[in-house]
Design an enzyme around this catalytic site. Structure first.
Site, PDB file in Angstrom:
ATOM      1  N   HIS A 124       0.833  -1.302   0.064  1.00 41.85           N
ATOM      2  CA  HIS A 124       0.006  -0.056   0.106  1.00 41.85           C
ATOM      3  C   HIS A 124       0.915   1.166  -0.247  1.00 41.85           C
ATOM      4  CE1 HIS A 124      -2.907   2.792   2.013  1.00 41.85           C
ATOM      5  NE2 HIS A 124      -3.787   2.268   1.297  1.00 41.85           N
ATOM      6  N   GLN A 204      -4.375  -5.227   7.109  1.00 43.15           N
ATOM      7  CA  GLN A 204      -5.485  -6.102   6.442  1.00 43.15           C
ATOM      8  C   GLN A 204      -5.392  -7.443   7.018  1.00 43.15           C
ATOM      9  OE1 GLN A 204      -7.804  -5.160   4.156  1.00 43.15           O
ATOM     10  NE2 GLN A 204      -7.196  -3.359   3.625  1.00 43.15           N
ATOM     11  N   CYS A 367      -4.649   2.701  -3.667  1.00 39.32           N
ATOM     12  CA  CYS A 367      -3.481   3.095  -2.974  1.00 39.32           C
ATOM     13  C   CYS A 367      -2.332   2.120  -3.096  1.00 39.32           C
ATOM     14  CB  CYS A 367      -3.731   3.316  -1.400  1.00 39.32           C
ATOM     15  SG  CYS A 367      -4.922   4.628  -1.167  1.00 39.32           S
TER      16      CYS A 367
HETATM   17  C1  LIG Z   1      -2.264  -2.710   3.590  1.00 43.35           C
HETATM   18  C2  LIG Z   1      -2.697  -1.514   3.998  1.00 43.35           C
HETATM   19  N1  LIG Z   1      -1.666  -0.775   4.441  1.00 43.35           N
HETATM   20  C3  LIG Z   1      -2.006   0.680   4.951  1.00 43.35           C
HETATM   21  C4  LIG Z   1      -3.095   1.181   4.908  1.00 43.35           C
HETATM   22  C5  LIG Z   1      -3.623   2.637   5.453  1.00 43.35           C
HETATM   23  O1  LIG Z   1      -4.477   2.761   6.360  1.00 43.35           O
HETATM   24  P1  LIG Z   1      -4.868   4.168   7.095  1.00 43.35           P
HETATM   25  O2  LIG Z   1      -5.587   4.494   5.928  1.00 43.35           O
HETATM   26  O3  LIG Z   1      -5.897   3.625   8.078  1.00 43.35           O
HETATM   27  O4  LIG Z   1      -3.869   4.628   7.467  1.00 43.35           O
HETATM   28  C6  LIG Z   1      -4.431   0.408   4.132  1.00 43.35           C
HETATM   29  C7  LIG Z   1      -5.527   0.991   4.028  1.00 43.35           C
HETATM   30  O5  LIG Z   1      -6.073   1.965   3.718  1.00 43.35           O
HETATM   31  C8  LIG Z   1      -3.929  -0.979   3.745  1.00 43.35           C
HETATM   32  O6  LIG Z   1      -4.818  -1.785   3.065  1.00 43.35           O
END
Ligand SMILES: Cc1ncc(COP(=O)(O)O)c(C=O)c1O
Ligand SMILES: Cc1ncc(COP(=O)(O)O)c(C=O)c1O
Lengths: 409, 151, 409, 151
Positions: A124, A204, A367
């Protein structure tokens, strides 16, 4: 206990909603999950009865709030089998947690040109950009694992990729696009061999499967409340205490200090050191209630339910003409997140037609642009499941995809 | 009035008339502890035979009285005895009002039983005891494992 | 419209509570405010009906959530008379907002040894530590304004303190201990003269008085939701758009990018550039509802009410033997936050006795140790007021102080 | 079905049979725009007399059809005419379904009126138009003030 999805669904007020005249079919839990009334109720009760700032007051409200906040920390610690609640740092989301590691561990390691940081193409953006920025600040080099055609981490060059120059390795535990659950044992072992710190992005995985930080044998994990039945505005960094205790602070301000003079400041022990300013108090309490809810069901059971749904969905999607799945095609080693392409139809258009039928899926790059690039597409359509997902909802998705093909036939 | 549980006569007495207050020589170990939330501070000095326990600091009635009681209770005792008393006091403080204190072990310190019902004040009562333990360690004497004290 | 405190109090569920058998007298709003049902209701409605992630989905829930989140941004912008909603960056609290400026503006200015940053002795730790850390990173020098005996900024050395070497000035708009409202016009003018950027910590002013960022003529302000009837977990950085547009990002991750490749990333325009990861969505919506509530009453009216209460309180406290007030002794140029000492009684003990009577005040260093040191005390007792505070509550405080003197007499 | 408002026949036609697609020479200005949320991209090229408007990109039906319609509508027009049409289109898109489009000015582009009711898709429709405006500016021609487009 059988997994009673109907009873579970009754706990989620939003699932009663209609969208464009159809019952809501919410297949976007990997983006953000829905919240049961138990979580909303815990927060309401706090705000209406016990609201006060934490760690700062001797008065009753402040003491009640502090106790509730610290109980939430203890619940989260137990949930991932942390050594002590002091290993739990509350952040605003996963992203802040990962940035915290990049700043504080990066500074602790005194990174310099020649040092290497290893991530993967499956990450991500929140587990890519902080490391790119860290490399910019320090001159360290970013390297990465590729992805195999069937959507797994390509470990073929492990021994070369993780080497004596590697200082930090940060990898996703479960991919938010491909659904892959990475078995990280070899990579962790190799990292230990070369003395590199290991961070896992568990955004996740923690919501969907039993995660045991001591079993994983890593140094840090990050996850986020809003993907695990909790509220927005709260995330978690878990770190090994000895390591946290050696790291410099990240954000500076109230509540993270031991003593402050104009000339200089000394810092509190973890976790306080990393929680500058008024924390997301009600949100931590909500997350604690979410953990209670998940514990009540049992994470193994939650995971099993999602495996069943995923198996059903993979079959259902395979039956829709023109649908191509990205990532593992069978439920083994993958979670309930399925990304796919519909031949000749842009994901935006797929998502739009499905929404008109009340089926909420996510479309775009999720993302995770490098993952999209790896599979040669600018965007994907993604259906993602949770403990409230039913096979009927998968059927609605499949019917929706027929409609997509009609509109763009 | 529920305050009575906290502000026992004994505590107020020790607060108003502290025993052994002031920093004295000779000593083998010294430690300075701060309560980061309220800013209270204490310095404790001990010679390795605990023939004196001297201290000075700024703090509320609970932390000041606790230092005074500690002075009385531990002075001149052996490391082994001290470890036992120290452990009993910490246990009492962390007991949230559920632990029955043993007067034979704790003496005047049993008056602090009520403090354990006030989570925000437990740190005040423990502050001198934690500083003492550190000072003892620096004097080369181990008086038991350090308990976990939550902020 | 007359300011109807009884009607206002009916909106705050917690004010019905009893503490230790007495009606709650909440005099700790400078620490965190209570929340009206309108705010809690807006958040409940969002979570039960419209919850989805923002800026990522084309589906109905995602669109509704995004619209509500952006409406909240527009409300906050209008509330402080910002040029455009794009000047509003949502953070988790004031502290993060100030750290953001320290990192991103600090990097933008390319600070180096010889450069100077100016703050004051009157600051909250959240407006001290980020600058100390910035100075450590860059070699810049931290300097500060002192405090006069009557609790005002000592501007006597203004011309020397802010000079050609000064790059950044960051000051508190209203002190969280002394209650002083700083008239910053001379300091802002001097900063402009030497080309230094000016940040105001408005954590205590935006909740209590009309604040007009264009009128103030500064570059950044920071404030925090939980002190202005909003939820925990949300704060605001306002910055001049041209400046934000030139600044590098702070946290990296989802939603702050334009495009990401493994080799490098380009960033979105502000405010997205500074909002990495899933933001505090429900919390922003709650803050928007808080702004609506404050607008309904009128900030000038809120301020007037607090001036009245403060005048009453200063008189009442002056009448209690042995009470010494820190900061301005009259309501002019000060807000509804009054810190004091009770002769011979430690603040912890003052607070404890008051709590036994249901009167909730804050005791300690209030995250402003240098201010305490300036006045020669390790801690203070502080009573702070808001739109729901009544003269009866001030009377209860005064009665409580008599009791304090009895217990410790 | 509410989808009909969005996916008008004209839009689907332009999507399936785009007009003027492909990047061509000669040109004086080129711009590449990205929609950061969905990853859609477009490149637009123009000579300064707008005798051609060429483009290529990846995107959904709305952004692709919008590029095709734009090509048809603006090609060969004067900077002044283009500024008027551009402004009318942006206004229509930001009107949340409340603006009545003028067919004399907007031609096939009136089919996009329904898009303005879908906030998440407005950016798709505007993507080629924003890239066009940038390309024109780089070719030295000003076709009107840049409107604010919210992500
Ligand atoms: C694998 C992964 N890492 C990081 C994030 C970031 O999470 P957040 O947006 O709550 O910081 C997400 C989701 O958006 C994700 O699916
Ligand atoms: C003047 C001042 N600045 C900054 C802060 C920090 O606000 P927060 O804790 O919400 O980050 C506070 C309150 O705690 C404050 O009173």
């Amino acid at each position: 206990m059988t997994f009673d999805v109907a009873r579970i669904r009754a706990d989620f007020p939003i699932l009663q909603r209609e969208i464009n005249g159809h019952p809501l079919v919410y297949l976007d839990s990997a983006n953000t999950s829905q919240k049961p009334r138990q979580v909303l109720e815990a927060m309401r009760l706090h705000n209406e009865r016990h609201n006060g700032n934490v760690s700062r007051s001797v008065h009753t409200l402040g003491t009640e709030a502090t106790t509730a906040y610290e109980e939430a920390r203890a619940k989260v610690a137990a949930f991932i089998n942390a050594g002590t609640p002091d290993e739990i740092v509350f952040t605003k989301n996963s992203t802040e947690a990962l940035n915290l590691v990049a700043h504080s561990a990066g500074q602790y390691l005194a990174l310099k040109p020649g040092d290497e940081i290893v991530i993967s193409e499956m990450e991500h953006h929140s587990n890519i950009v902080p490391w790119q920025l860290l490399c910019e600040r320090t001159g360290a080099t970013l390297r990465w694992f590729g992805i195999t055609d069937d959507g797994r981490l390509d470990e073929s060059s492990l021994a070369e990729l993780i080497n004596e120059r590697t200082r930090l390795v940060s990898l996703v535990h479960m991919s938010n696009t491909l659904g892959t659950i990475n078995d990280l044992s070899r990579i962790v072992a190799r990292s230990r061999e070369v003395g590199a710190l290991v961070t896992l992005d568990c955004s996740q995985s923690v919501p969907h499967l039993p995660v045991d930080v001591r079993g994983l044998g890593v140094d840090f994990i990050a996850f986020t409340g809003h993907k695990m039945l909790g509220p927005t505005g709260i995330g978690v960094l878990w770190g090994r205490f000895e390591l946290l205790a050696k790291m410099p602070p990240f954000l500076g301000g109230g509540s993270m200090i031991e003593t402050v003079t104009m000339a200089g400041t000394t810092y509190a022990a973890p976790p306080a050191r990393f929680e500058a300013g008024t924390p997301p108090i009600a949100e931590a309490i909500g997350l604690g209630a979410a953990v209670d809810y998940l514990n009540e069901l049992g994470m193994a059971e939650v995971h099993q339910h999602e495996q069943d749904i995923t198996a059903y969905a993979l079959k259902a999607l395979a039956d829709v003409p023109g649908v191509r799945i990205f990532g593992p095609a069978t439920p083994e080693g993958r979670g309930g997140t399925v990304s796919f392409a519909v031949d000749g139809v842009h994901p935006h258009d797929v998502g739009q037609v499905l929404d008109a039928l009340g089926v909420e899926v996510r479309v775009g790059h999720h993302c995770a642009k490098p993952t999209c690039v790896r599979f040669g597409v600018p965007a994907m359509t993604r259906a993602s499941f949770y403990l409230y997902t039913t096979t009927d909802e998968i059927d609605a998705l499949a019917r929706g995809l027929d409609q997509v093909r009609k509109v763009f036939g | 009035m529920m305050l009575d549980a906290l502000y026992q006569e004994i505590i107020l007495d020790h607060y108003k008339h502290p025993h052994g207050r002031g920093l004295r020589d000779p000593y083998d170990g010294e430690a300075h502890h701060v309560n980061p939330t309220c800013g209270d501070e204490i310095t404790v000095r001990v010679p390795s035979d605990f023939s004196d326990i001297s201290y000075d600091g700024l703090g509320c009635s609970i932390s000041q009285a606790s230092a005074s009681v500690m002075h009385e209770l531990l002075i001149g005792k052996s490391a082994g005895e001290i470890a036992g008393i120290h452990e009993a006091f910490v246990e009492l403080m962390q007991g949230r009002g559920q632990v029955e204190p043993d007067e034979d072990v704790l003496g005047d310190a049993i008056a602090f039983a009520g403090v354990s019902k006030f989570p925000a004040r437990v740190k005040c009562a423990l502050l001198p005891w934690m500083a003492f333990k550190d000072a003892a360690a620096r004097a080369g004497v181990d008086v038991g494992a350090s308990p976990e004290v939550k902020a």
